[in-house]
Write an enzyme that holds these catalytic residues in place. Sequence first.
Site, PDB file in Angstrom:
ATOM      1  CE  LYS A 126       1.842  -7.675  -3.873  1.00  0.00           C
ATOM      2  NZ  LYS A 126       2.929  -8.475  -3.306  1.00  0.00           N
ATOM      3  CG  ASP A 128       7.479  -8.775   1.609  1.00  0.00           C
ATOM      4  OD1 ASP A 128       7.053  -9.701   0.884  1.00  0.00           O
ATOM      5  OD2 ASP A 128       8.652  -8.379   1.592  1.00  0.00           O
ATOM      6  CE  LYS A 324       6.206  -5.863  -5.625  1.00  0.00           C
ATOM      7  NZ  LYS A 324       6.353  -7.068  -6.423  1.00  0.00           N
ATOM      8  CB  CYS A 437      44.740   2.211  14.930  1.00  0.00           C
ATOM      9  SG  CYS A 437      46.270   3.148  14.824  1.00  0.00           S
ATOM     10  CB  CYS A 442      46.322   6.941  13.782  1.00  0.00           C
ATOM     11  SG  CYS A 442      45.622   6.324  12.235  1.00  0.00           S
TER      12      CYS A 442
HETATM   13  S1  IVH Z   1      -5.297  -9.050  -2.955  1.00  0.00           S
HETATM   14  C1  IVH Z   1      -5.906 -11.873  -6.953  1.00  0.00           C
HETATM   15  N1  IVH Z   1      -4.329  -7.703  -0.990  1.00  0.00           N
HETATM   16  O1  IVH Z   1       0.247 -10.312  -2.904  1.00  0.00           O
HETATM   17  C2  IVH Z   1      -5.096 -11.722  -5.766  1.00  0.00           C
HETATM   18  N2  IVH Z   1      -2.952  -9.391  -1.956  1.00  0.00           N
HETATM   19  O2  IVH Z   1       1.284 -10.659  -5.700  1.00  0.00           O
HETATM   20  C3  IVH Z   1      -5.662 -10.661  -4.890  1.00  0.00           C
HETATM   21  N3  IVH Z   1      -0.787  -9.635  -0.869  1.00  0.00           N
HETATM   22  O3  IVH Z   1      -0.354 -13.680  -3.329  1.00  0.00           O
HETATM   23  C4  IVH Z   1      -4.741 -10.411  -3.817  1.00  0.00           C
HETATM   24  N4  IVH Z   1      -1.075  -8.072   0.634  1.00  0.00           N
HETATM   25  O4  IVH Z   1      -0.459 -12.891  -0.964  1.00  0.00           O
HETATM   26  C5  IVH Z   1      -4.085  -8.676  -1.870  1.00  0.00           C
HETATM   27  N5  IVH Z   1      -3.588  -6.422   0.786  1.00  0.00           N
HETATM   28  C6  IVH Z   1      -3.373  -7.396  -0.096  1.00  0.00           C
HETATM   29  C7  IVH Z   1      -2.171  -8.123  -0.118  1.00  0.00           C
HETATM   30  C8  IVH Z   1      -2.003  -9.111  -1.074  1.00  0.00           C
HETATM   31  C9  IVH Z   1      -0.244  -8.993   0.176  1.00  0.00           C
HETATM   32  C10 IVH Z   1      -0.113 -10.717  -1.622  1.00  0.00           C
HETATM   33  C11 IVH Z   1      -0.966 -11.916  -1.816  1.00  0.00           C
HETATM   34  C12 IVH Z   1      -0.764 -12.364  -3.245  1.00  0.00           C
HETATM   35  C13 IVH Z   1       0.324 -11.473  -3.699  1.00  0.00           C
HETATM   36  C14 IVH Z   1       0.105 -11.136  -5.138  1.00  0.00           C
END
Ligand code: IVH
Length: 685
Positions: A126, A128, A324, A437, A442
């Site tokens: 995921k 960022d 997460k 210092c 010291c």
């Molecule tokens: S799939 C229904 N794949 O995470 C949404 N999202 O919290 C399906 N994001 O707004 C999203 N990497 O911008 C998907 N590999 C990934 C992702 C990803 C980052 C973000 C995305 C979304 C947010 C959701």
Amino acid sequence: MASSTPATALRELEAAREHAEELRSGIRHHDHRYYILDQPEIGDSQYDTLMRELRTLEERFPDLITPDSPTQRVAGEPVAGFDVVEHREPMLSLSNVFNREELRAWHQRVVRIVEHERFGFVCEPKIDGLAISLVYQDGRFAVGATRGDGLRGEDVTANLRTLRSLPLRLDAPAPSAFEVRGEVYMAKSEFARLNDERAAKGEQLYMNPRNTAAGSIRQLDPRITASRGLDVFIYQLGWADGDAPAATHWEAMRWARNAGLPTNPLAERFDDIDAVAAFCATWVERRDELDYEIDGVVVKIDEFAIQRQVGVVGREPRWATAYKFPAEQAVTRLRAIQISVGRTGVLTPFAVLEPVVVGGVTVSMATLHNEDHIHELDIRAGDDVIVQRAGEVIPQVVGPVLSLRKGRRLRRFKMPERCPVCDTSVAREAEQAASYCPNRACPAQLPRQVEHFVSRGAMDIEGFGEQRSHMFVSKDLVTSLSDIYQLSKRRDELLALDGIGDKSLDALLANIEASKQRPLRRLLIALGIRHVGSETARDLARHFGTLVALRAATREELEAVDGIGPIVAASVFEYLHDEEYAALLDRLVAAGVRTDEDVSARGGPLQGFSIVVTGSLEHWSRNQVEALIKALGGRVSGAVSKATSFVVAGSGGGSKRERAEKLGVDVIDEDEFVLRLREHGWSGE
Ligand code: IVH
């Protein structure tokens, strides 16, 4: 360009059109090889030639410019504001799970609805960054938008066009119109580069890659976006007119990749939830290996039919969830800024924090580097601050949350004028950020000097360590570094200490004895001379060979050593000629510490070097050079990579030379190679 008749002009235009198309498809091909496959076929200069040719052609025949031409990436004039784009289908969010059990519970909810377990999962990091929607029409990139509130976003087409990894035109048959979604991000390396640039110009630094990426996409001037080196991964197929190109997410992503869209190569498909959990656990550990920030793993059900069946609750699909990771940033109260005094007397401010869990670990202290750094970020005691901890890195304070300060009057930090340990007046070197210092006696300094002296990169005395360094100093067993070599005379006192038995003492004393044989460069590191790190120590030791020669050197002779500037030379000279330090050196020598450097060290002068030889050389055959490298302890490699120390190139040898240049690896010729060998202590035999 004399075109005598309309017919010739027309023919010329047609030929130009054809040539422009050829160039464009060539450039697209190379973009794909470079940005998507990471396997370039041509070098930068050849690529630039193609682009230049296309640009010239388009200048001559402006009618030939198409919106998807690669020249249009560096595009457009600033706009006054962004148009609004309505998403045809809402852009959803994701539910979160934080551990294996919650992941299973998510899976069970799905199983309960579909009443079987015959479906697969696709997992990928995921990212960022920020979500975007891309619409392609007739195979061309048409509209790009931010997520906005999920229903309506901002039209950032012109900015997205500047992303080199995003194809303006697709390579494969596609629905007449469709949407893909993805994440725009800034690589960590790019973020660091940008901040280095800003630091050099004295501009305020950016906080983190995510916010910088978001800010860069929402620039009204696309030229600014273009200069920020953003990247994108496509992670979802949105809507499509006509036949959808796939029945599963996995196939859809394969189709997208084949069409030239950048998808994440780390994505994997699994059949059972245990494998999914294992994938998530792996990436918790490995997140720091990536050049982009990730905050979890997205888990999606693969089959679109099942996705439809389980549907959406509110704004969150049931068919996907985000596993997460523990947050690497947290907000907490900065209780106080305190000062620690280091081994060279440097005063370093550090943050005393309300304890907070960051990245799975409780943090209550963080370094603040120096006074200038604190002022640059405007951090004040009493602030709520963002604390960051990435992997094994020491926690850092990213900055204050200014909105939480309002209404409270907090005092700007001021470095104390007296040493907090010995109350001596603090000094500050001109042009140096650090206060220190100046009192050598010291009590803060000696235990840390001892700790440094015995540490791995220095005299490497195993079993000594931080705790014993502090204990021996506090018990007056060590009142100067040279006392380390007198400890064998104080057996009884040592045995009386907590945690030291006969056996462990014997081992410690043997290790102390063995450390006398470390080469000069280690001794120079161990002494802790200001501005002398491992590289400077190595340069000095190699150049002078013995401590006697080094002590006899003039300031000018020190400055003449390659890699040593006036500040370092002055610091070394002053140390060696200081009465107290000179006496320390004499005591170390008297104790039998070795004082010379062995250039023909174990592995030979090229130990640790990985060298590529290419092209035809003038004086030697390739085989001879390669044999020489090996004889001197180096490694010969056939391919250039980031790990390559340097490339020795004769005439020809084009592709390896280009690759080296692209990676920033030194390319040298034969003569330079011989010079380097001599520098590394080769006598020429
Ligand atoms: S799939 C229904 N794949 O995470 C949404 N999202 O919290 C399906 N994001 O707004 C999203 N990497 O911008 C998907 N590999 C990934 C992702 C990803 C980052 C973000 C995305 C979304 C947010 C959701």
